[in-house]
Design a protein around this motif. Sequence first.
Motif, PDB file in Angstrom:
ATOM      1  N   THR A 256       3.359  -3.359   5.956  1.00 47.97           N
ATOM      2  CA  THR A 256       4.714  -3.883   6.144  1.00 47.97           C
ATOM      3  C   THR A 256       5.614  -2.833   6.773  1.00 47.97           C
ATOM      4  O   THR A 256       6.406  -3.126   7.671  1.00 47.97           O
ATOM      5  CB  THR A 256       5.301  -4.325   4.788  1.00 47.97           C
ATOM      6  OG1 THR A 256       4.368  -5.161   4.110  1.00 47.97           O
ATOM      7  CG2 THR A 256       6.598  -5.085   4.989  1.00 47.97           C
ATOM      8  N   LYS A 257       5.485  -1.607   6.322  1.00 45.36           N
ATOM      9  CA  LYS A 257       6.281  -0.513   6.885  1.00 45.36           C
ATOM     10  C   LYS A 257       5.964  -0.325   8.364  1.00 45.36           C
ATOM     11  O   LYS A 257       6.865  -0.067   9.183  1.00 45.36           O
ATOM     12  CB  LYS A 257       6.021   0.780   6.115  1.00 45.36           C
ATOM     13  CG  LYS A 257       6.492   0.750   4.670  1.00 45.36           C
ATOM     14  CD  LYS A 257       6.105   2.029   3.928  1.00 45.36           C
ATOM     15  CE  LYS A 257       6.550   1.978   2.474  1.00 45.36           C
ATOM     16  NZ  LYS A 257       6.132   3.194   1.721  1.00 45.36           N
ATOM     17  N   LYS A 258       4.696  -0.491   8.732  1.00 46.46           N
ATOM     18  CA  LYS A 258       4.302  -0.346  10.140  1.00 46.46           C
ATOM     19  C   LYS A 258       4.934  -1.437  10.997  1.00 46.46           C
ATOM     20  O   LYS A 258       5.424  -1.173  12.105  1.00 46.46           O
ATOM     21  CB  LYS A 258       2.778  -0.402  10.268  1.00 46.46           C
ATOM     22  CG  LYS A 258       2.273  -0.155  11.692  1.00 46.46           C
ATOM     23  CD  LYS A 258       0.780  -0.380  11.818  1.00 46.46           C
ATOM     24  CE  LYS A 258       0.457  -1.854  11.964  1.00 46.46           C
ATOM     25  NZ  LYS A 258      -0.941  -2.092  12.414  1.00 46.46           N
ATOM     26  N   LEU A 259       4.935  -2.675  10.494  1.00 46.48           N
ATOM     27  CA  LEU A 259       5.545  -3.772  11.249  1.00 46.48           C
ATOM     28  C   LEU A 259       7.027  -3.513  11.487  1.00 46.48           C
ATOM     29  O   LEU A 259       7.535  -3.671  12.600  1.00 46.48           O
ATOM     30  CB  LEU A 259       5.371  -5.095  10.499  1.00 46.48           C
ATOM     31  CG  LEU A 259       3.982  -5.721  10.446  1.00 46.48           C
ATOM     32  CD1 LEU A 259       4.028  -7.020   9.657  1.00 46.48           C
ATOM     33  CD2 LEU A 259       3.446  -5.977  11.850  1.00 46.48           C
ATOM     34  N   ILE A 260       7.734  -3.119  10.440  1.00 39.41           N
ATOM     35  CA  ILE A 260       9.173  -2.911  10.555  1.00 39.41           C
ATOM     36  C   ILE A 260       9.480  -1.742  11.475  1.00 39.41           C
ATOM     37  O   ILE A 260      10.420  -1.783  12.281  1.00 39.41           O
ATOM     38  CB  ILE A 260       9.791  -2.709   9.156  1.00 39.41           C
ATOM     39  CG1 ILE A 260       9.660  -4.005   8.343  1.00 39.41           C
ATOM     40  CG2 ILE A 260      11.255  -2.285   9.261  1.00 39.41           C
ATOM     41  CD1 ILE A 260      10.095  -3.887   6.905  1.00 39.41           C
ATOM     42  N   SER A 261       8.667  -0.696  11.436  1.00 37.48           N
ATOM     43  CA  SER A 261       8.914   0.473  12.289  1.00 37.48           C
ATOM     44  C   SER A 261       8.668   0.179  13.762  1.00 37.48           C
ATOM     45  O   SER A 261       9.153   0.901  14.629  1.00 37.48           O
ATOM     46  CB  SER A 261       8.032   1.644  11.852  1.00 37.48           C
ATOM     47  OG  SER A 261       6.665   1.380  12.117  1.00 37.48           O
ATOM     48  N   ALA A 262       7.897  -0.890  14.053  1.00 33.73           N
ATOM     49  CA  ALA A 262       7.584  -1.221  15.447  1.00 33.73           C
ATOM     50  C   ALA A 262       8.699  -1.975  16.153  1.00 33.73           C
ATOM     51  O   ALA A 262       8.618  -2.202  17.367  1.00 33.73           O
ATOM     52  CB  ALA A 262       6.304  -2.052  15.517  1.00 33.73           C
TER      53      ALA A 262
END
Length: 547
Positions: A256-262
């Motif tokens: 989830t953190k990866k999606l938001i950071s993208a």
Amino acid sequence: MSQSATPILSVDDLTVDFLSDGAPVRAVDCVSFEVNRGETLVILGESGSGKSVSTSAVMDLIDQPPGDIVRGRISFEGAPIGSLQGEARRSINGRRIAMIFQDPLAYLNPVYTVGRQICEVFECHGIARGRPARQRAVDMLRRVGIPDPEARIDHYPHQFSGGQRQRVMIAMAIALKPDLLIADEPTTALDVSVQAQILDLLRDLQNETGMALILITHDLEVAASMADWIIVMNRGKIVEAGVARDVFTKPQHAYTKKLISALPHGHASETSNRRSTDLSGETVLRVENLTKEYALSSGLFGKTKKTFLAVRDVSFEVRKGETLGIVGESGSGKSSVARMLLRLSEPTAGEAIFNGQDVFAMGEHRLLAYRRKVQMVFQDPYGSMNPRMNVRAIISEPWSIHADILPKAKWKDRVVELLELVDLKPEHADRYPHQFSGGQRQRIAIARALASEPELVICDEAVSALDVSIQAQVIDLLADLRTRLGLSYIFITHDLPIVRHFADRILVMKQGEIVEEGPTSAIFGSPSHGYTRSLLDATPIPKWLET
């Protein structure tokens, strides 16, 4: 999730396999969720994460074989519906539960007018026939923002832009005011202003009818603006679930953190290097007074009764190594410009000069060479691929047409290289378009465009079907290829955050005309035209910040 006694939909322990090369592949693994009346559940995840398969199982739309629902219970208003067939299933599908599909061109019948297809919804469920059904269809087209619905009702799917076709699909889905609407990427093909209208429409329907909404999307901004609850899926499993505010502001899982950071706006300083650093190159393409007029209907003896001016006096230049962004609403003429530049549609007036040659005066031999140097990634990947060809044949096709690009002995290795460039696997080469998600098909289309080693690539919504992390990878790839190969791009998109960090200059189009143009920083920093400002103002805001 919700504490309601009887959710309108409940999915428990859903597990789905697909047979691939004789062995089962788990697409959905022990997935459980529920949604209540009036609530919006958003399912997030990358292409291939199992989002669409989970909801297709709810609608009983999984072909068995190759699909196999291994286990799980699906209940609607407390009653199990997984085993319903015939009239019992038809009494629910369409009327009680409706679905908006991701790829409108694959679900609209090309030989019937859109009006006939909308009328069929009312006729199949015994609501209305004949003139009353037609009037209801006109009303639905008007409600989803199709201009001049009295005339457009008699047009065919190919006569609409991609965004307009999606609105037709939405009209069909909401026609009977369902209790539950499943929307699979409903705003993927829509520009931000029309996206805002559609999201407002879905909210209005919820307020009017208490409709529950399951929204499948890769657009985190849309998710934040709509969701009450969110589940995040990765490789067939739910990796995070909870209240929307908590998932977005305090994500727990690394995925989830990866999606938001993208998200592009989340790291502007990092993505700013996607723009060209050297814009001193020579002009590759010069377009002057490009105009396109379509005949909408004909009278007796072939005389035209009504015409539509899709593009009016459009002029611009593209330099070597530059990315020119073109933004505007669906139907603004963006794709019509692209199709004329590829000679897929002949212009009514104007000229286009590519490396000193008049594109519209080219004969067959010169046109073939030109099309090697100017490639297009289409908005609708499924409609631009031969369903009978596997991926290897699709990507190799330019080499069979232009024999001087690559010796046949090297085709197999080059296909693998191109697939890996767009984040697909070598084994995907032997599969067919229908075996991929919409986002995966778009990556195949990009690989095919790169196969001919072009100088100019026209990207018509090339990343609109991709989730945010893959969007970032593809844009980085395009930027890297631009630097290494000196490529130029015409980048047509409705995604303003993406174009802000990738394009060097921007044209803003409305109703076939350029209303504003300039460097990207100026367009976003101090737009001069009211239409441009309205596009920027239409960006979704998180639901928990709305007053």
